[in-house]
Design an enzyme around this catalytic site. Structure first.
Site, mmCIF file in Angstrom:
data_model
loop_
_atom_site.group_PDB
_atom_site.id
_atom_site.type_symbol
_atom_site.label_atom_id
_atom_site.label_comp_id
_atom_site.label_asym_id
_atom_site.label_seq_id
_atom_site.Cartn_x
_atom_site.Cartn_y
_atom_site.Cartn_z
ATOM 1 N N ASN A 296 -10.046 -1.296 -2.263
ATOM 2 C CA ASN A 296 -8.553 -1.001 -2.568
ATOM 3 C C ASN A 296 -7.840 -2.031 -2.993
ATOM 4 O O ASN A 296 -7.696 -3.108 -3.222
ATOM 5 C CB ASN A 296 -8.332 -2.139 -0.824
ATOM 6 C CG ASN A 296 -7.137 -1.233 -0.356
ATOM 7 O OD1 ASN A 296 -6.012 -1.342 -1.157
ATOM 8 N ND2 ASN A 296 -6.495 -1.537 0.823
ATOM 9 N N HIS B 24 -3.984 6.833 0.755
ATOM 10 C CA HIS B 24 -3.805 4.984 0.286
ATOM 11 C C HIS B 24 -5.685 5.422 0.940
ATOM 12 O O HIS B 24 -5.936 5.259 1.639
ATOM 13 C CB HIS B 24 -3.566 4.542 0.868
ATOM 14 C CG HIS B 24 -3.884 2.953 1.077
ATOM 15 N ND1 HIS B 24 -4.074 2.256 -0.173
ATOM 16 C CD2 HIS B 24 -3.606 1.985 1.557
ATOM 17 C CE1 HIS B 24 -4.210 1.276 0.106
ATOM 18 N NE2 HIS B 24 -4.007 0.810 1.474
ATOM 19 N N CYS C 275 0.705 -1.349 -0.178
ATOM 20 C CA CYS C 275 0.020 0.313 0.099
ATOM 21 C C CYS C 275 0.705 1.151 -0.131
ATOM 22 O O CYS C 275 0.131 2.519 -0.343
ATOM 23 C CB CYS C 275 -1.051 0.362 1.539
ATOM 24 S SG CYS C 275 -1.716 -1.376 1.332
HETATM 25 N N1 ACO Z 1 -18.558 -10.305 5.289
HETATM 26 C C1 ACO Z 1 -19.167 -11.318 6.858
HETATM 27 N N2 ACO Z 1 -18.504 -11.272 7.969
HETATM 28 C C2 ACO Z 1 -17.057 -11.111 7.520
HETATM 29 C C3 ACO Z 1 -16.678 -10.357 7.295
HETATM 30 C C4 ACO Z 1 -16.961 -10.127 5.359
HETATM 31 N N3 ACO Z 1 -17.070 -10.020 4.271
HETATM 32 N N4 ACO Z 1 -15.545 -10.647 6.741
HETATM 33 C C5 ACO Z 1 -15.320 -10.754 8.571
HETATM 34 N N5 ACO Z 1 -16.712 -11.176 8.813
HETATM 35 C C6 ACO Z 1 -17.028 -11.312 10.136
HETATM 36 C C7 ACO Z 1 -15.648 -12.043 11.610
HETATM 37 O O1 ACO Z 1 -15.786 -13.412 10.971
HETATM 38 C C8 ACO Z 1 -16.327 -11.369 12.734
HETATM 39 O O2 ACO Z 1 -17.286 -12.715 12.980
HETATM 40 P P1 ACO Z 1 -17.414 -13.419 14.508
HETATM 41 O O3 ACO Z 1 -17.867 -12.121 15.328
HETATM 42 O O4 ACO Z 1 -18.072 -13.996 14.632
HETATM 43 O O5 ACO Z 1 -15.918 -13.449 14.856
HETATM 44 C C9 ACO Z 1 -17.499 -10.679 12.049
HETATM 45 O O6 ACO Z 1 -17.253 -9.633 11.068
HETATM 46 C C10 ACO Z 1 -16.310 -9.131 12.570
HETATM 47 O O7 ACO Z 1 -15.352 -9.035 12.305
HETATM 48 P P2 ACO Z 1 -13.764 -8.276 12.699
HETATM 49 O O8 ACO Z 1 -12.692 -8.417 12.383
HETATM 50 O O9 ACO Z 1 -14.548 -7.668 14.807
HETATM 51 O O10 ACO Z 1 -14.937 -6.749 12.010
HETATM 52 P P3 ACO Z 1 -14.213 -5.136 12.660
HETATM 53 O O11 ACO Z 1 -15.178 -4.293 13.042
HETATM 54 O O12 ACO Z 1 -12.266 -5.169 13.071
HETATM 55 O O13 ACO Z 1 -14.321 -5.612 10.840
HETATM 56 C C11 ACO Z 1 -12.313 -4.912 8.980
HETATM 57 C C12 ACO Z 1 -13.490 -6.173 9.920
HETATM 58 C C13 ACO Z 1 -13.298 -3.934 8.234
HETATM 59 C C14 ACO Z 1 -11.146 -6.318 8.416
HETATM 60 C C15 ACO Z 1 -11.681 -3.965 9.987
HETATM 61 O O14 ACO Z 1 -10.976 -4.773 11.205
HETATM 62 C C16 ACO Z 1 -10.856 -3.075 8.849
HETATM 63 O O15 ACO Z 1 -11.434 -2.257 9.166
HETATM 64 N N6 ACO Z 1 -10.160 -3.542 9.358
HETATM 65 C C17 ACO Z 1 -8.668 -2.124 8.736
HETATM 66 C C18 ACO Z 1 -7.721 -3.361 7.626
HETATM 67 C C19 ACO Z 1 -8.277 -2.616 6.340
HETATM 68 O O16 ACO Z 1 -8.491 -1.219 6.262
HETATM 69 N N7 ACO Z 1 -7.472 -3.774 5.442
HETATM 70 C C20 ACO Z 1 -7.432 -2.710 3.957
HETATM 71 C C21 ACO Z 1 -6.330 -3.523 3.826
HETATM 72 S S1 ACO Z 1 -4.518 -3.138 4.715
HETATM 73 C C22 ACO Z 1 -4.247 -2.049 3.627
HETATM 74 O O17 ACO Z 1 -4.460 -1.466 2.758
HETATM 75 C C23 ACO Z 1 -3.702 -0.995 4.986
#
Ligand code: ACO
Length: 333
Positions: free
Chosen positions: A290, A260, A114
């Site tokens: 992304n 980004h 990224c």
């Molecule tokens: N659809 C539905 N449910 C999902 C999905 C999906 N695609 N993916 C995960 N879940 C579920 C999980 O299994 C979890 O279930 P559980 O509670 O039964 O265990 C639930 O959703 C919540 O998961 P969390 O990981 O707690 O969700 P969170 O609110 O943290 O959101 C996310 C996840 C969106 C990835 C968040 O952590 C985030 O925004 N992180 C930043 C990561 C990011 O932006 N990455 C981009 C790429 S890296 C970069 O560019 C820097």
């Protein structure tokens, strides 16, 4: 006489195929509402069979060269940032050199995910300032769609990433030019290398890659989403502040911020921390997801094409991603 570098032109290209959240929900246990709420993504673009990452980059590069008023033969160096190269080696830079029909100019690949475009731009700036090159094509491109797992086991990353490419033509200018790159700040902390990574293929353990690895999901991206989020929302503002302070500027001086496009919630958190209005911060993740190394130049190129950025504007590019690596570039467009 001192030499500086400026962005002479930008171009971008995305595949025609639109993949909506509902399309993904038909393949795995997810929903449009979950994806929109957590990431801000509505749709992304995926390549058709037969199109490579370098193919996307070639179209974007040609558009950037037209925008800059460059003839392809003028390019004297290529820097290509991607985490999804056509081949494990050699890098896409050399392949792009061939596809563009250039002479035997140097080609460097950057593997900073990224942050790849910011790192690549800083290298182009340095090469130009030291007199090693005068016209550098800086490219960010990704084909993520062939590396994601479109089933329940891969849903946490499959819904986030999209394909696309963008390029910047970076050229030498004299000290009289108001359009120039001002500075960069680059950082890394490899303690977190395995919080956002693809483990295989890799030489850290034998074999390099096997069917077992594929079945265990080790060839797909692994992401500790919460850890990424926690670091991103602090490191983005800190590195932006770092480049601004070094130039004696403050957040209010920034005409346009291109973060980004990791996730809309991260962009919003950064925007609010900086106190910038929505129209001064790039946001196109809803359409493209992304696109990693392509995301900053893609958002920048779109903003210029839409008239949101004009010559002379103070523009800040900021990145955070795998490594962890992060950085910012400050420039007068
Ligand atoms: N659809 C539905 N449910 C999902 C999905 C999906 N695609 N993916 C995960 N879940 C579920 C999980 O299994 C979890 O279930 P559980 O509670 O039964 O265990 C639930 O959703 C919540 O998961 P969390 O990981 O707690 O969700 P969170 O609110 O943290 O959101 C996310 C996840 C969106 C990835 C968040 O952590 C985030 O925004 N992180 C930043 C990561 C990011 O932006 N990455 C981009 C790429 S890296 C970069 O560019 C820097």
């Amino acid at each position: 006489m001192s030499t500086f570098a400026r962005i002479a032109g930008l171009g971008h290209h995305v595949p025609d195929r639109v993949v909506t959240n509902d399309d993904l929900a038909a393949l795995m246990d997810t929903s449009d509402a979950w994806i929109r709420e957590r990431t801000g993504i509505v749709e992304r673009r995926f390549v058709e069979d037969g199109t490579t990452c370098t193919d996307l980059a070639e179209v974007a590069s040609r558009a950037a060269m037209v925008n800059a008023g460059w003839e392809p033969g003028e390019v004297d160096f290529i820097i290509f940032a991607t985490l999804s190269p056509d081949l494990y080696f050699p890098g896409n830079g050399a392949i792009l050199q061939h596809q563009l029909g250039l002479g035997p100019v140097g080609a460097l690949d950057v593997r900073n995910q990224c942050s790849g475009f910011v790192y690549a731009l800083s290298a182009a700036d340095a090469y130009i300032r030291m007199g090693m090159a005068r016209k550098v094509l800086v490219v960010g491109a990704e084909v993520h769609s062939r590396g994601l797992v479109f089933s329940d086991s891969g849903r946490d990353t499959a819904v986030i990433f999209g394909d696309g490419a963008a390029a910047a033509c970076v050229e030498a200018v004299g000290p009289e030019s108001g359009s120039r790159i001002l500075r960069h700040a680059l950082h890394a902390d490899g303690k977190y290398a395995r919080e956002l990574c693809i483990l295989k293929p890799g030489s850290a353990s034998a074999p390099y890659v096997s069917n077992d690895h594929i079945e265990a999901g080790l060839t797909a991206p692994y992401m500790n989403g919460r850890e990424v989020f926690r670091h991103a929302v602090t490191k983005f503002p800190a590195v932006i502040q770092e480049v601004l302070e070094a130039e004696g500027l403050e957040a209010a001086d920034v005409d346009f911020l291109v973060p980004h496009q990791a996730n809309l919630r991260i962009t919003e958190a950064v925007r609010q921390r900086m106190g910038l209005p929505e129209d001064r911060v790039a946001s196109n993740i809803s359409h493209y997801g992304n696109t990693t190394a392509a995301s900053i130049p893609l958002a920048f190129s779109e903003a210029v094409a839409e008239g949101k950025v004009k010559r002379g504007d103070l523009v800040c590019l900021a990145a955070f991603g795998a490594g962890f690596t992060w950085g910012a570039s400050l420039l007068r467009y």
